[in-house]
Design a protein around this motif. Structure first.
Motif, PDB file in Angstrom:
ATOM      1  N   GLY A 116       0.806  -1.215   0.000  1.00 14.22           N
ATOM      2  CA  GLY A 116       0.000   0.000   0.000  1.00 14.22           C
ATOM      3  C   GLY A 116       0.833   1.256   0.000  1.00 14.22           C
ATOM      4  N   GLY A 117       0.188   2.341  -0.386  1.00 14.90           N
ATOM      5  CA  GLY A 117       0.818   3.651  -0.366  1.00 14.90           C
ATOM      6  C   GLY A 117      -0.150   4.661   0.220  1.00 14.90           C
ATOM      7  N   ILE A 118       0.324   5.473   1.163  1.00 18.50           N
ATOM      8  CA  ILE A 118      -0.524   6.467   1.819  1.00 18.50           C
ATOM      9  C   ILE A 118      -0.379   7.787   1.073  1.00 18.50           C
ATOM     10  CG2 ILE A 118      -1.039   7.637   3.991  1.00 18.50           C
ATOM     11  CD1 ILE A 118       0.438   5.312   5.394  1.00 18.50           C
ATOM     12  N   MET A 119      -1.452   8.247   0.462  1.00 19.42           N
ATOM     13  CA  MET A 119      -1.435   9.487  -0.309  1.00 19.42           C
ATOM     14  C   MET A 119      -1.924  10.643   0.568  1.00 19.42           C
ATOM     15  SD  MET A 119      -0.374   8.033  -3.014  1.00 19.42           S
ATOM     16  CE  MET A 119      -0.407   6.456  -3.887  1.00 19.42           C
ATOM     17  N   ALA A 120      -1.249  10.858   1.687  1.00 19.45           N
ATOM     18  CA  ALA A 120      -1.691  11.884   2.629  1.00 19.45           C
ATOM     19  C   ALA A 120      -0.567  12.189   3.606  1.00 19.45           C
ATOM     20  CB  ALA A 120      -2.929  11.413   3.397  1.00 19.45           C
ATOM     21  N   VAL A 121      -0.683  13.327   4.275  1.00 19.12           N
ATOM     22  CA  VAL A 121       0.244  13.673   5.351  1.00 19.12           C
ATOM     23  C   VAL A 121      -0.244  13.006   6.634  1.00 19.12           C
ATOM     24  CG1 VAL A 121       0.919  15.854   4.307  1.00 19.12           C
ATOM     25  CG2 VAL A 121      -1.056  15.788   5.839  1.00 19.12           C
ATOM     26  N   PRO A 122       0.632  12.811   7.626  1.00 20.90           N
ATOM     27  CA  PRO A 122       0.215  12.124   8.850  1.00 20.90           C
ATOM     28  C   PRO A 122      -1.005  12.747   9.523  1.00 20.90           C
ATOM     29  CG  PRO A 122       2.606  12.293   8.784  1.00 20.90           C
ATOM     30  CD  PRO A 122       2.089  13.092   7.616  1.00 20.90           C
ATOM     31  N   GLU A 123      -1.116  14.070   9.460  1.00 22.98           N
ATOM     32  CA  GLU A 123      -2.225  14.743  10.138  1.00 22.98           C
ATOM     33  C   GLU A 123      -3.588  14.345   9.569  1.00 22.98           C
ATOM     34  OE1 GLU A 123       1.471  16.798  10.819  1.00 22.98           O
ATOM     35  OE2 GLU A 123       0.472  16.236   8.950  1.00 22.98           O
ATOM     36  N   VAL A 125      -4.345  11.275   8.381  1.00 22.84           N
ATOM     37  CA  VAL A 125      -4.631   9.859   8.597  1.00 22.84           C
ATOM     38  C   VAL A 125      -5.763   9.706   9.608  1.00 22.84           C
ATOM     39  CG1 VAL A 125      -3.713   7.707   9.560  1.00 22.84           C
ATOM     40  CG2 VAL A 125      -2.343   9.054   7.967  1.00 22.84           C
ATOM     41  N   GLY A 126      -6.702   8.829   9.292  1.00 21.89           N
ATOM     42  CA  GLY A 126      -7.864   8.641  10.135  1.00 21.89           C
ATOM     43  C   GLY A 126      -9.086   9.371   9.649  1.00 21.89           C
ATOM     44  N   SER A 127      -8.914  10.191   8.598  1.00 28.15           N
ATOM     45  CA  SER A 127     -10.036  10.918   8.008  1.00 28.15           C
ATOM     46  C   SER A 127     -10.271  10.421   6.597  1.00 28.15           C
ATOM     47  CB  SER A 127      -9.748  12.420   7.985  1.00 28.15           C
ATOM     48  OG  SER A 127      -8.777  12.731   6.995  1.00 28.15           O
ATOM     49  N   ALA A 128     -11.428  10.769   6.038  1.00 31.31           N
ATOM     50  CA  ALA A 128     -11.748  10.369   4.670  1.00 31.31           C
ATOM     51  C   ALA A 128     -10.833  11.045   3.658  1.00 31.31           C
ATOM     52  CB  ALA A 128     -13.209  10.697   4.363  1.00 31.31           C
ATOM     53  N   ALA A 145     -11.082  -4.598   4.429  1.00 34.27           N
ATOM     54  CA  ALA A 145     -11.394  -3.222   4.029  1.00 34.27           C
ATOM     55  C   ALA A 145     -12.041  -2.427   5.152  1.00 34.27           C
ATOM     56  CB  ALA A 145     -12.290  -3.225   2.791  1.00 34.27           C
ATOM     57  N   SER A 146     -12.917  -3.071   5.908  1.00 31.66           N
ATOM     58  CA  SER A 146     -13.601  -2.358   6.988  1.00 31.66           C
ATOM     59  C   SER A 146     -12.608  -1.882   8.046  1.00 31.66           C
ATOM     60  CB  SER A 146     -14.656  -3.269   7.621  1.00 31.66           C
ATOM     61  OG  SER A 146     -15.287  -2.620   8.706  1.00 31.66           O
ATOM     62  N   THR A 147     -11.691  -2.750   8.440  1.00 32.63           N
ATOM     63  CA  THR A 147     -10.683  -2.360   9.433  1.00 32.63           C
ATOM     64  C   THR A 147      -9.750  -1.290   8.869  1.00 32.63           C
ATOM     65  OG1 THR A 147     -10.738  -4.564  10.427  1.00 32.63           O
ATOM     66  CG2 THR A 147      -8.812  -3.201  10.906  1.00 32.63           C
ATOM     67  N   LEU A 148      -9.326  -1.474   7.634  1.00 32.41           N
ATOM     68  CA  LEU A 148      -8.396  -0.520   7.022  1.00 32.41           C
ATOM     69  C   LEU A 148      -9.040   0.838   6.771  1.00 32.41           C
ATOM     70  CD1 LEU A 148      -6.628  -2.918   4.485  1.00 32.41           C
ATOM     71  CD2 LEU A 148      -5.663  -1.966   6.592  1.00 32.41           C
ATOM     72  N   SER A 149     -10.374   0.876   6.710  1.00 34.00           N
ATOM     73  CA  SER A 149     -11.041   2.165   6.513  1.00 34.00           C
ATOM     74  C   SER A 149     -10.822   3.087   7.708  1.00 34.00           C
ATOM     75  CB  SER A 149     -12.540   1.964   6.272  1.00 34.00           C
ATOM     76  OG  SER A 149     -13.191   1.487   7.444  1.00 34.00           O
ATOM     77  N   SER A 150     -10.347   2.534   8.827  1.00 32.40           N
ATOM     78  CA  SER A 150     -10.063   3.348  10.006  1.00 32.40           C
ATOM     79  C   SER A 150      -8.965   4.365   9.740  1.00 32.40           C
ATOM     80  CB  SER A 150      -9.644   2.448  11.181  1.00 32.40           C
ATOM     81  OG  SER A 150     -10.637   1.504  11.473  1.00 32.40           O
ATOM     82  N   ILE A 151      -8.073   4.067   8.780  1.00 33.31           N
ATOM     83  CA  ILE A 151      -6.948   4.974   8.543  1.00 33.31           C
ATOM     84  C   ILE A 151      -7.189   5.907   7.363  1.00 33.31           C
ATOM     85  CG2 ILE A 151      -5.266   3.443   9.609  1.00 33.31           C
ATOM     86  CD1 ILE A 151      -4.412   2.510   6.853  1.00 33.31           C
ATOM     87  N   GLY A 152      -8.223   5.644   6.562  1.00 28.73           N
ATOM     88  CA  GLY A 152      -8.499   6.514   5.431  1.00 28.73           C
ATOM     89  C   GLY A 152      -9.336   5.827   4.375  1.00 28.73           C
ATOM     90  N   THR A 153      -9.561   6.526   3.292  1.00 22.12           N
ATOM     91  CA  THR A 153     -10.352   5.999   2.184  1.00 22.12           C
ATOM     92  C   THR A 153      -9.507   5.036   1.369  1.00 22.12           C
ATOM     93  OG1 THR A 153     -11.627   8.053   2.059  1.00 22.12           O
ATOM     94  CG2 THR A 153     -11.675   6.611   0.130  1.00 22.12           C
TER      95      THR A 153
END
Length: 287
Positions: A116-123, A125-128, A145-153
């Motif tokens: 995976g790759g996180i396309m966001a800044v740390p701040e 994370v946890g939002s849509a 997917a349901s659990t991973l949705s906790s960190i973002g879209t």
């Protein structure tokens, strides 16, 4: 907070890893953490996480293991031991080939693997607003997917484990090109006493305009037909020459403009002088 969701292990508690652990905790997941420097876990443990005494202990403590460290080599070093029944979600930066090799190694040890790759800044994370791109078997992604949705879209890119890293590289190239262009433009304007802040309104307008061109450019790149509706490559070459000449006159670095012009000249020499700018994709496809 009552943590009653799926248990999650987070390996690596840097800026991004710490944000991931906090997001899982806030979503109600029992969260087990490990980091080489244990002091980095203090704040997260105070919020309710459990600090494992070793990476191996952390891995055995939860069915879902999220890894966020410096690179894929560090991931391989941490995942040392059996992974029976565990799903490893690697959110560390790396190359597609290393991601595919890690997927094979995890499978050999009895586990399953998503890259995976996180396309966001740390701040974020946890939002849509935080988009996290995943690659690997789709049924595996859907199972978590349901659990991973906790960190973002979440965005599933395909079954090939290397696709997330490949998309991350493509996005980084886009980001660097955009930022370099803005900073180069700010340097040019700075010679006339115009601040980068004053340049922002026009820069944003230009960025929005280019973003509007992307769907048509994508179609042109896919089909190899390069419309010149927004100007021919020869027209762009003349403008590039002007930018280089003026940059040299002003004493501003012209390396970026020279590189862009060199690529455009190659495309024109290949018969695309009357084509649109999207014809440059053929230059990027060559070694």
């Amino acid at each position: 907070m009552m943590h009653t969701g799926t248990p999650v292990t987070v390996l690596g508690l840097g800026l991004m890893g710490g944000a991931l652990a906090r997001a899982f905790l806030d979503a109600g997941h029992p969260t087990i953490v490990w980091n080489r420097t244990t002091a980095k876990a203090d704040d997260i443990v105070a919020r309710g996480a459990v600090l494992a005494e070793s990476a191996a202990a952390a891995i055995t403590a939860a069915p879902l293991v999220v890894v966020c460290v410096s690179n894929h080599d560090a991931v391989a070093a941490i995942l040392d031991g059996p992974l029976d029944g565990r799903t490893v979600v690697n959110l560390s930066s790396g190359t597609p080939s290393r991601a595919r090799a890690l997927a094979e190694e995890v499978a050999r040890r009895g586990g399953a693997y998503l890259d995976g790759g996180i396309m966001a800044v740390p701040e974020a994370v946890g939002s849509a607003d935080a988009v996290v791109a995943y690659s690997g078997p789709r049924p595996l992604y859907e199972a978590h997917a349901s659990t991973l949705s906790s960190i973002g879209t979440g965005l599933h890119l395909g079954d090939d484990p290397g696709l997330a890293s490949l998309h991350e590289m493509a996005t980084l190239v886009l980001m660097w090109g955009l930022l370099d262009g803005f900073l180069n433009g700010a340097a040019i304007l700075g010679t006339a006493g115009v601040s980068a802040t004053a340049y922002l309104p026009l820069a944003r307008t230009a960025i929005d305009t280019v973003a509007g061109w992307l769907p048509d450019y994508a179609r042109q790149a896919d089909h190899g037909i390069y419309s010149s509706d927004d100007g021919t490559l020869d027209t762009h070459l003349a403008a590039m020459a002007n930018v280089i000449e003026e940059s040299e006159t002003l004493g501003v670095n012209a390396e970026l403009a020279r590189l862009v012009k060199a690529l455009a000249e190659r495309a024109a020499s290949a018969g695309h002088g009357a084509s649109g700018y999207a014809a440059l994709v053929e230059q990027f496809r060559r070694p």
